[in-house]
Structures are given as C-alpha cells and as structure tokens.
Enzyme design. Structure first.
Site, PDB file in Angstrom:
ATOM      1  N   TYR A 154      10.580 -27.823  20.886  1.00  0.00           N
ATOM      2  CA  TYR A 154       9.444 -28.293  20.101  1.00  0.00           C
ATOM      3  C   TYR A 154       8.183 -27.582  20.569  1.00  0.00           C
ATOM      4  O   TYR A 154       7.882 -27.561  21.765  1.00  0.00           O
ATOM      5  CB  TYR A 154       9.294 -29.803  20.270  1.00  0.00           C
ATOM      6  CG  TYR A 154       8.134 -30.398  19.509  1.00  0.00           C
ATOM      7  CD1 TYR A 154       8.145 -30.468  18.122  1.00  0.00           C
ATOM      8  CD2 TYR A 154       7.030 -30.908  20.185  1.00  0.00           C
ATOM      9  CE1 TYR A 154       7.095 -31.031  17.417  1.00  0.00           C
ATOM     10  CE2 TYR A 154       5.976 -31.483  19.495  1.00  0.00           C
ATOM     11  CZ  TYR A 154       6.007 -31.538  18.115  1.00  0.00           C
ATOM     12  OH  TYR A 154       4.959 -32.098  17.421  1.00  0.00           O
ATOM     13  N   ASP A 249       6.557 -21.427  26.356  1.00  0.00           N
ATOM     14  CA  ASP A 249       5.866 -22.684  26.095  1.00  0.00           C
ATOM     15  C   ASP A 249       6.060 -23.571  27.318  1.00  0.00           C
ATOM     16  O   ASP A 249       7.083 -24.232  27.469  1.00  0.00           O
ATOM     17  CB  ASP A 249       6.439 -23.337  24.836  1.00  0.00           C
ATOM     18  CG  ASP A 249       5.697 -24.618  24.465  1.00  0.00           C
ATOM     19  OD1 ASP A 249       5.016 -25.188  25.343  1.00  0.00           O
ATOM     20  OD2 ASP A 249       5.809 -25.047  23.307  1.00  0.00           O
ATOM     21  N   LYS A 277      -0.637 -30.800  28.657  1.00  0.00           N
ATOM     22  CA  LYS A 277      -0.299 -31.974  29.461  1.00  0.00           C
ATOM     23  C   LYS A 277      -0.988 -31.969  30.820  1.00  0.00           C
ATOM     24  O   LYS A 277      -2.122 -32.385  30.934  1.00  0.00           O
ATOM     25  CB  LYS A 277       1.219 -32.121  29.566  1.00  0.00           C
ATOM     26  CG  LYS A 277       1.879 -32.339  28.192  1.00  0.00           C
ATOM     27  CD  LYS A 277       3.334 -32.680  28.315  1.00  0.00           C
ATOM     28  CE  LYS A 277       4.003 -32.802  26.953  1.00  0.00           C
ATOM     29  NZ  LYS A 277       3.576 -33.907  26.115  1.00  0.00           N
TER      30      LYS A 277
END
Length: 435
Positions: A154, A249, A277
């Site tokens: 994702y 990523d 994050k």
C-alpha cells in the site's frame, strides 16, 4: 495486571453512544476506514480518550496494551515527555507560518544522517502525498510513464497507486476503488511480492517504458512480510539494467526496523525514499528524498511541481526531531529487538500446536491465522479471517488492542516492557486454550 481483572465488566456504553453520534456527522463514523471494526464482528470502534507509554484508554475507562501505536508512529510510546516538552515550547511560538523555519533544516539534517541515500529531502503532510510526489518525480526524471508496484503493498490512496492486487502473472493495473478512472491506472503494473523471476519478466517486456519500481521493503499492509533473500537486491539490479528508478516506501519501516530503515537493515541503496509515520513523532508529517540530481528537478529549482500549505509544519518538525534524536541514542534498536523477540517467543509458546504463522522483522510483527508460510499477499489471504476476528475480540477482552485487520502489522515501542509483553501473551494463551 492480570488478564482476568482486565476482562472484568468492560463497559462500552460511552463508546457506543459516541459512535452513534459520529455516524450522524462522519461517513461510517470514522475518518479512516481502517479504524472501523465491522470486519472483526464489533458494532463500533474503540474511541480513545487518552494514552500513556504502551497503554491506551478508551472513552469508557477500559485500558489496553497498545500494539497499534497510531499505526506505527509511536515508537517512543504515547505522550513521551521529551516530545511533549518540545511540542509545548514550539506551540508557544506559533503553530503554522507557511514559511521556512530552522526546525525544517534540523530535521532534514537528522534524516540525511540516518539515511545516506537521501541527499535532499522534501517534507509533506502525509505518506500518500509523499508516495504520489515520488512517483511524479520518477516519471519526470526518466521521461517514462509506467510504474511497477506489488500486490498487497500500500502506497496511499493516490489514484495511480490504488490498484487491485494482482496474482500469478503481472497484469495491467485495474482500479481498486470506484472513482478511479481506468486510464489513471493504465500505466500501473503489479506483480506478487517476493517473485523476482516474474519481475524480471515484466522488466524484459516493459523495461524501456518503466519509470520506477516502488516497493515496501517490508510490507505491513498485508501483515508483516519479510523480503526473501536477494529480492530487494534483485530489484536494484533490474532497475539499473533498464534505467528505472528504485523507490523504497519506508513509511512504516523508516526509523523502525533500523535507524536507517530497511535500506540499512538489508543493505539496499534506493534512488528515492518515501517516509512517514515516525518522521512526524505522532504529528502529521511525511517526506520523500533521494539523489540530489533527482530532487533538484522539483520546483523551485526544476519544473516538477509539488507544494503544500502545511508542509514543514513547525509542530510536526519539532516532534519528528525529538523522536529521531531519541532514537539515535546507543542501544535503542537493540532494546527494541529484545522486547520484540520476547513478544514473538511468547506468542509462539501461546499458539504452539495451532495453525498460525508469526512473521517478525524488528519491531513489526503479525500473527497470521494460517499454517503458512506467509511470503506474499496471496499466502496472507489464506488466513482464517473468522478465527482472526475471534482472536481480536478475545485480545480486547484480555486488555490488548490490536489492529482490527489480519492484514496489518503490530508495532512494539520502547515503552513496552515485561509487564506489557506478559499481558499480550496471557491474552493469547487464554484464546488458544479455548480453541
């Protein structure tokens, strides 16, 4: 704190009332669908009232050991005193300026120090924005349109990356959501994670059109899955051979599986890196960065446009800087590894003899309800979702807050200790004892 005590007389009346009220104002009562708990057989999600260290408390006063960690950012634990102090000091000087601040420079320097592959970095506000921007830059830099992603990885909800996971053979992208035009994903190729031979076939067919390969080096959105030996290295070699860029990523893995992320842990040098994050220390922040010759193609130096009103927000920069400074202390990742290994060992004991697979990379961990092994999205999908739902509900009753999906990673923080690990393991033992 004993599991029986935690499980006793859990009231959820306040959370139920809040959910009913939220549904009057917010689609589905949540601002991100991953927070809903319908798939695990609950009528409403938890409404969190406060958190401290490794614990969260819901609106009804129930306390839980937290393995969600705000979906990854809270590596220091909740309400870390050092982060709170710098946030208060920064907020007192103003919360947003839409102009450069010294905090941006300091956080950029800390990121570069941890990840030498990043020569220049641009801050944004979300992982979706960072991934979308990195792909745009890759396309501009190579003059090519096609990208390759992996099933179950994702990269946010930007149209070009929101593609149905393929299996078996690489396929042209099919939109995974209504509202995404087929033309938008027509240049998105997919392949199974860990299948280097299939990627090699894709590169043979499309390499001259390929702008980049984008990959979560340790996927966390199909549950935790480790890269097979040689897989990431093979992607690097294939990109070099066809002139495509390798985009890692590291929204989840950055500063988590090692200070320098998965690229340090596995010895991979990407062209571009996507971060999120932990980089915001619990505040909304993300970034993308990489080779200087690529990043200099961004406006205002180059023609590739990217902008954001709240990019480099001083509160987010301050929280991120405080977090990365703490993580740079000697022994930090050794401590995280010990705690995470203790959790893994305890869960293996608790689930012995049952059809489960436990995958862990550093402080990311998933217990899959399948005999496994789990090496990609297709094998993750062999999990028994009804059994996971029962495990999730039993964990809540045992005072443990897990992500409400089989296909998510759990996260260990520096605030977790023997007491918290004991509670998580005890809740698992109670569940598996009844199976």
């Amino acid at each position: 704190m004993n599991v029986a005590t935690q499980a006793k007389a859990r009231s959820e009346a306040r959370s139920q009332a809040l959910y009913e009220e939220a549904c009057r104002h917010i689609p589905g009562g949540v601002n991100s669908p991953v927070r809903a708990m319908r798939s695990v057989g609950r009528a409403h999600p938890l409404f969190i009232a406060r958190a401290q260290g490794a614990w969260v408390e819901d609106a009804d006063g129930n306390r839980y050991v937290d393995l969600v960690g705000s979906w990854g950012p809270m590596i220091l634990g909740h309400a870390d005193p050092g982060v709170l102090t710098i946030l208060r000091e920064t907020a007192a000087r103003g919360t947003s300026f839409g102009a450069p601040t010294v905090l941006e420079i300091e956080l950029a320097s800390a990121v570069k120090d941890a990840m030498p592959s990043i020569e220049l970095v641009r801050f944004v506000s979300s992982g979706t924005e960072a991934a979308m921007s990195a792909v745009r830059l890759a396309r501009a830099a190579t003059g090519r349109d096609k990208i390759l992603k992996f099933a179950g990885c994702y990269h946010g909800h930007a149209d070009a990356l929101l593609v149905e996971a393929g299996s078996g053979l690489a396929t042209l992208g099919i939109p995974a959501s209504p509202g995404v035009p087929a033309a938008t994903t027509a240049d998105t190729l997919t392949a199974p994670f860990n299948d280097l031979e299939l990627v090699r076939t894709v590169v043979e067919q499309h390499g001259h059109e390929l702008a980049c390969i984008i990959v979560e080096p340790v996927p966390g959105n199909m549950g935790t899955v480790a890269p097979a030996p040689g897989f990431l290295e093979g992607l690097r070699d294939l990109c070099d051979a066809c002139g495509a860029l390798l985009v890692l990523d590291e929204v989840m893995t950055g500063f988590r599986v090692a200070r320098g992320g998965a690229q340090e842990r596995f010895g991979i040098v990407p062209d571009l890196t996507v971060l999120g994050k932990i980089i915001g220390g619990g505040m909304p922040a993300a970034a993308f960065g990489g080779r200087g010759d690529l990043m200099e193609q961004l406006a205002p130096l180059g023609a590739v446009y990217q902008a954001g009103t709240l990019s480099g927000n001083p509160l987010a920069m301050a929280a991120g800087l405080a977090t990365l400074t703490r993580l740079a202390r000697p022994g930090t990742y050794e401590e995280l590894e010990r705690t995470s290994a203790d959790l893994e060992a305890g869960l293996r004991r608790a689930s012995a003899g049952h059809p489960v697979t436990i995958n862990r990379v550093g402080s990311m961990l998933t217990l899959f309800h399948t005999p496994g092994p789990v090496t990609d999205y297709e094998s993750a999908r062999t999990s028994d979702l009804e059994r996971f739902a029962a495990y999730f509900r039993a964990s809540l009753e045992g005072g443990v807050y897990l992500a409400p999906s089989q296909f998510e990673a759990g996260f260990v923080s520096l605030a977790h200790g023997p007491r918290e690990i004991e509670q998580v393991v005890a809740a698992a033992e109670a569940f598996f004892h009844t199976q």
